[in-house]
Design a protein around this motif. Sequence first.
Motif, PDB file in Angstrom:
ATOM      1  N   ASP A   1       0.825  -1.256   0.211  1.00  0.00           N
ATOM      2  CA  ASP A   1      -0.047  -0.030   0.027  1.00  0.00           C
ATOM      3  C   ASP A   1       0.973   1.209   0.008  1.00  0.00           C
ATOM      4  OD1 ASP A   1      -2.253  -1.507   0.233  1.00  0.00           O
ATOM      5  OD2 ASP A   1      -2.143  -1.651   2.689  1.00  0.00           O
ATOM      6  N   PHE A   2       1.863   1.207   0.684  1.00  0.00           N
ATOM      7  CA  PHE A   2       2.991   2.460   0.728  1.00  0.00           C
ATOM      8  C   PHE A   2       4.590   1.907   0.861  1.00  0.00           C
ATOM      9  CE2 PHE A   2       2.189   1.238   5.194  1.00  0.00           C
ATOM     10  CZ  PHE A   2       3.355   1.497   5.649  1.00  0.00           C
ATOM     11  N   LEU A   3       5.291   2.732   0.538  1.00  0.00           N
ATOM     12  CA  LEU A   3       6.556   2.536   1.051  1.00  0.00           C
ATOM     13  C   LEU A   3       7.132   3.542   1.978  1.00  0.00           C
ATOM     14  CD1 LEU A   3       8.277   2.534  -2.680  1.00  0.00           C
ATOM     15  CD2 LEU A   3       8.272   0.723  -1.076  1.00  0.00           C
ATOM     16  N   GLY A   4       7.957   2.850   2.792  1.00  0.00           N
ATOM     17  CA  GLY A   4       9.051   3.635   3.740  1.00  0.00           C
ATOM     18  C   GLY A   4      10.474   3.606   3.129  1.00  0.00           C
ATOM     19  N   ILE A   5      10.909   4.728   2.940  1.00  0.00           N
ATOM     20  CA  ILE A   5      12.274   4.921   2.296  1.00  0.00           C
ATOM     21  C   ILE A   5      13.274   5.419   3.390  1.00  0.00           C
ATOM     22  CG2 ILE A   5      13.430   5.923   0.409  1.00  0.00           C
ATOM     23  CD1 ILE A   5      11.014   6.081  -1.125  1.00  0.00           C
ATOM     24  N   ASN A   6      14.269   4.477   3.559  1.00  0.00           N
ATOM     25  CA  ASN A   6      15.398   4.844   4.210  1.00  0.00           C
ATOM     26  C   ASN A   6      16.489   5.675   3.346  1.00  0.00           C
ATOM     27  OD1 ASN A   6      14.250   3.795   6.138  1.00  0.00           O
ATOM     28  ND2 ASN A   6      15.619   1.984   6.620  1.00  0.00           N
TER      29      ASN A   6
ATOM     30  N   ILE B   1       3.168   6.168  -5.687  1.00  0.00           N
ATOM     31  CA  ILE B   1       2.722   5.586  -4.842  1.00  0.00           C
ATOM     32  C   ILE B   1       2.915   6.404  -3.500  1.00  0.00           C
ATOM     33  CG2 ILE B   1       4.868   4.336  -4.677  1.00  0.00           C
ATOM     34  CD1 ILE B   1       3.355   1.955  -3.609  1.00  0.00           C
ATOM     35  N   PRO B   2       2.039   6.285  -2.416  1.00  0.00           N
ATOM     36  CA  PRO B   2       2.438   6.899  -1.127  1.00  0.00           C
ATOM     37  C   PRO B   2       3.640   6.356  -0.610  1.00  0.00           C
ATOM     38  CG  PRO B   2       0.077   6.276  -1.227  1.00  0.00           C
ATOM     39  CD  PRO B   2       0.864   5.365  -2.597  1.00  0.00           C
ATOM     40  N   TRP B   3       4.492   7.423  -0.164  1.00  0.00           N
ATOM     41  CA  TRP B   3       5.946   6.776   0.695  1.00  0.00           C
ATOM     42  C   TRP B   3       6.091   7.893   1.829  1.00  0.00           C
ATOM     43  CZ3 TRP B   3      10.090   9.923   0.142  1.00  0.00           C
ATOM     44  CH2 TRP B   3      10.159  11.155  -0.858  1.00  0.00           C
ATOM     45  N   TYR B   4       7.051   7.500   2.660  1.00  0.00           N
ATOM     46  CA  TYR B   4       7.515   8.407   3.385  1.00  0.00           C
ATOM     47  C   TYR B   4       9.015   8.073   3.716  1.00  0.00           C
ATOM     48  CZ  TYR B   4       7.592   5.284   7.771  1.00  0.00           C
ATOM     49  OH  TYR B   4       7.710   4.403   8.539  1.00  0.00           O
ATOM     50  N   ILE B   5       9.673   9.251   4.106  1.00  0.00           N
ATOM     51  CA  ILE B   5      11.046   8.753   4.770  1.00  0.00           C
ATOM     52  C   ILE B   5      11.034   8.342   6.045  1.00  0.00           C
ATOM     53  CG2 ILE B   5      13.291   9.865   5.450  1.00  0.00           C
ATOM     54  CD1 ILE B   5      13.200   9.851   2.497  1.00  0.00           C
ATOM     55  N   SER B   6      11.340   6.674   5.990  1.00  0.00           N
ATOM     56  CA  SER B   6      11.363   6.249   7.198  1.00  0.00           C
ATOM     57  C   SER B   6      12.665   6.306   8.114  1.00  0.00           C
ATOM     58  CB  SER B   6      10.750   4.644   7.009  1.00  0.00           C
ATOM     59  OG  SER B   6      11.645   4.345   5.722  1.00  0.00           O
ATOM     60  N   GLU B   7      13.789   6.593   7.421  1.00  0.00           N
ATOM     61  CA  GLU B   7      14.965   6.910   7.988  1.00  0.00           C
ATOM     62  C   GLU B   7      15.770   7.997   7.519  1.00  0.00           C
ATOM     63  OE1 GLU B   7      17.582   3.641   9.336  1.00  0.00           O
ATOM     64  OE2 GLU B   7      15.745   2.220   9.734  1.00  0.00           O
ATOM     65  N   ASN B   8      16.326   8.699   8.025  1.00  0.00           N
ATOM     66  CA  ASN B   8      17.197   9.735   7.761  1.00  0.00           C
ATOM     67  C   ASN B   8      18.081  10.107   8.909  1.00  0.00           C
ATOM     68  OD1 ASN B   8      17.479  13.071   6.671  1.00  0.00           O
ATOM     69  ND2 ASN B   8      18.562  11.338   5.464  1.00  0.00           N
ATOM     70  N   GLY B   9      19.326  10.370   8.872  1.00  0.00           N
ATOM     71  CA  GLY B   9      19.935  10.687  10.208  1.00  0.00           C
ATOM     72  C   GLY B   9      21.333  10.616  10.072  1.00  0.00           C
ATOM     73  N   MET B  10      22.237  11.260  11.135  1.00  0.00           N
ATOM     74  CA  MET B  10      23.517  11.564  11.130  1.00  0.00           C
ATOM     75  C   MET B  10      24.142  10.807  12.460  1.00  0.00           C
ATOM     76  SD  MET B  10      25.660  14.916  10.674  1.00  0.00           S
ATOM     77  CE  MET B  10      27.571  14.972  10.389  1.00  0.00           C
ATOM     78  N   GLY B  11      25.022   9.945  12.159  1.00  0.00           N
ATOM     79  CA  GLY B  11      25.470   9.134  13.289  1.00  0.00           C
ATOM     80  C   GLY B  11      26.950   9.876  13.623  1.00  0.00           C
ATOM     81  N   VAL B  12      27.144  10.438  14.932  1.00  0.00           N
ATOM     82  CA  VAL B  12      28.258  11.077  15.254  1.00  0.00           C
ATOM     83  C   VAL B  12      29.097  10.347  16.458  1.00  0.00           C
ATOM     84  CG1 VAL B  12      29.331  13.147  15.740  1.00  0.00           C
ATOM     85  CG2 VAL B  12      27.683  12.973  13.852  1.00  0.00           C
TER      86      VAL B  12
ATOM     87  N   ASN C   1       4.421  12.260  -3.740  1.00  0.00           N
ATOM     88  CA  ASN C   1       3.349  11.677  -2.572  1.00  0.00           C
ATOM     89  C   ASN C   1       3.833  11.244  -1.431  1.00  0.00           C
ATOM     90  OD1 ASN C   1       0.805  11.038  -1.962  1.00  0.00           O
ATOM     91  ND2 ASN C   1       0.747   9.269  -3.554  1.00  0.00           N
ATOM     92  N   CYS C   2       4.542  12.117  -0.592  1.00  0.00           N
ATOM     93  CA  CYS C   2       5.388  11.899   0.541  1.00  0.00           C
ATOM     94  C   CYS C   2       4.516  12.134   1.676  1.00  0.00           C
ATOM     95  CB  CYS C   2       6.725  12.682   0.467  1.00  0.00           C
ATOM     96  SG  CYS C   2       7.386  12.382   2.128  1.00  0.00           S
ATOM     97  N   PHE C   3       4.280  11.377   2.634  1.00  0.00           N
ATOM     98  CA  PHE C   3       3.414  11.502   3.738  1.00  0.00           C
ATOM     99  C   PHE C   3       4.078  11.677   5.263  1.00  0.00           C
ATOM    100  CE2 PHE C   3       3.004   6.946   3.166  1.00  0.00           C
ATOM    101  CZ  PHE C   3       3.137   6.526   4.503  1.00  0.00           C
ATOM    102  N   GLY C   4       5.291  11.708   4.914  1.00  0.00           N
ATOM    103  CA  GLY C   4       6.105  11.808   6.534  1.00  0.00           C
ATOM    104  C   GLY C   4       7.562  11.821   6.369  1.00  0.00           C
ATOM    105  N   PHE C   5       8.287  12.174   7.347  1.00  0.00           N
ATOM    106  CA  PHE C   5       9.625  12.192   7.690  1.00  0.00           C
ATOM    107  C   PHE C   5       9.819  11.534   8.791  1.00  0.00           C
ATOM    108  CE2 PHE C   5      13.621  13.946   9.053  1.00  0.00           C
ATOM    109  CZ  PHE C   5      14.511  13.762   8.082  1.00  0.00           C
ATOM    110  N   HIS C   6      10.664  10.497   8.837  1.00  0.00           N
ATOM    111  CA  HIS C   6      11.140  10.071  10.330  1.00  0.00           C
ATOM    112  C   HIS C   6      12.665   9.989  10.250  1.00  0.00           C
ATOM    113  CE1 HIS C   6       7.523   7.226  11.883  1.00  0.00           C
ATOM    114  NE2 HIS C   6       7.105   8.489  11.612  1.00  0.00           N
ATOM    115  N   CYS C   7      12.912  10.659  11.513  1.00  0.00           N
ATOM    116  CA  CYS C   7      14.331  10.542  11.854  1.00  0.00           C
ATOM    117  C   CYS C   7      15.055   9.116  12.242  1.00  0.00           C
ATOM    118  CB  CYS C   7      14.867  11.597  12.950  1.00  0.00           C
ATOM    119  SG  CYS C   7      14.446  10.921  14.641  1.00  0.00           S
TER     120      CYS C   7
END
Length: 465
Positions: free
Chosen positions: A295-300, A362-373, A411-417
């Motif tokens: 139904d949707f994608l999460g994209i890291n 297709i509906p999708w959201y950013i399911s991971e994005n971030g910076m490791g330090v 068609n992006c419905f969110g942003f998750h860190c």
Amino acid sequence: MEEKLYFPKNFLWGGATSCPQIEGSFNKPHKSVFDYWSSIEPEKFFDGVGSDVTSDFYHRYKEDIKLIKSIGLNSFRTSIQWSRLIKNLETGEVDEENVLFYHNVIDEILDNGLIPIINLHHFDLPVELYEKYGGWESRKVVDMFVLFAKKCFELYGDKVKYWTTFNEPIVVVEGQYLYKMHYPCLVDGEKAVQVLYNLNLASAKAIREFRQGGFDKYGSKIGIILNLTPTYPRSDSKEDLEASEIADEFFNKSFLEPDTKGHFSKKFIEFLEKHNVLFKQEKEDNKIFKENIVDFLGINYYFPRRIQAKESVIEDDKFFPDNYFDYYDMPNKRMNPYRGWEIYPNAIYDIAMNIKENYNNIPWYISENGMGVENEARFLDDSGVIQDDYRIEFYEEHLKYLSDAIKDGANCFGFHCWTPIDCWSWCNAYKNRYGYISVDLETQKRTIKKSGYWIKNFIEKQNNN
Ligand code: BGP
């Protein structure tokens, strides 16, 4: 003047984690591959820290979920561990105490007004399924996973509106069968292809179970989380383009195509056939793929993949994907030196346009994005707050490209860190910290970093826009 950003109403502002990285292995009926590996070879893990305690979410979930709420997030992804929920892996009999644990976690998420996104597999295969059946090499394990998924839908289906079957399934292929990042650290291209196939099948079968079992009656949706690392060729020479296409087929499209179109790409099949490693499949499989797209994608998204034509001669005649391309070490690229990953925020826009143009938007959201330090303690100020300006800058840049993409029709419905609260990470353990909230490993004390205050403010501003 500050630039106006475009994020739709009801946008999911959230954060992601996974249970194997936060819970600790308290009270589990089975060990996952990482529990097992870190117990037998602790030296493979940064500072010898294994998965036994991690951030102790098992005991601190109430405090943690409240903290996540307190920094303004409205949604939270975590996972359910197969090796925790299921007592008898063969029959699917559940472990009652752990059934309750996940009820409590999900209830706490909901009671705090957060939307839960629940993932079913985050690199955490129960190790005995590898020892007994060869893990994802086996179709029996595929069906056992479906049994586990069904239990999750039955138990928590009325509470969870967003399910995902796998997190980064290609990383299981890479980690276990190609690049020795996950136990059992094999190097076997042919098995890797079969595992890639079986993981696709497991996802499609779990989706079938979800729909046939009527679990969508609650208005819930099911998807998958893919790390769609965009592939950029060194040049537009025929050789570089071809090499880049192979890498893209193997690492991105091998899941993206079946998940969204219900079949593998023709090019991928031809590539495998040409090298004599086409996976084994059964008659009914194609129908299962066709009828069970997501139904949707999460994209890291963390970093791009830069590719050039193969320069060295292949000496080994055994199949291995890297025999057909080389990585391109682009001069002057911007790096995160702690993680060794290139920083390239523009790629978020490219991913979005690829989904819009080639995957039916297709509906999708950013399911991971971030910076490791590493060693963030050096950025502590007098009041005890980590001044992680680099992280704020990282997010601001990525969000700017996401906003541009949304403006252009994504068609992006969110942003998750990745991730709200510092967590354990596979072989890197607690080396690189990603959180908006820090964890002191000695005391397990949590402290909001500067980025935690920043995101709260940022989200408020977007909501008032
Ligand atoms: C993703 C995984 C996460 C997380 C993240 C950060 O690939 O889904 O589990 O670990 O990467 O990477 P790392 O922890 O390896 O620095």
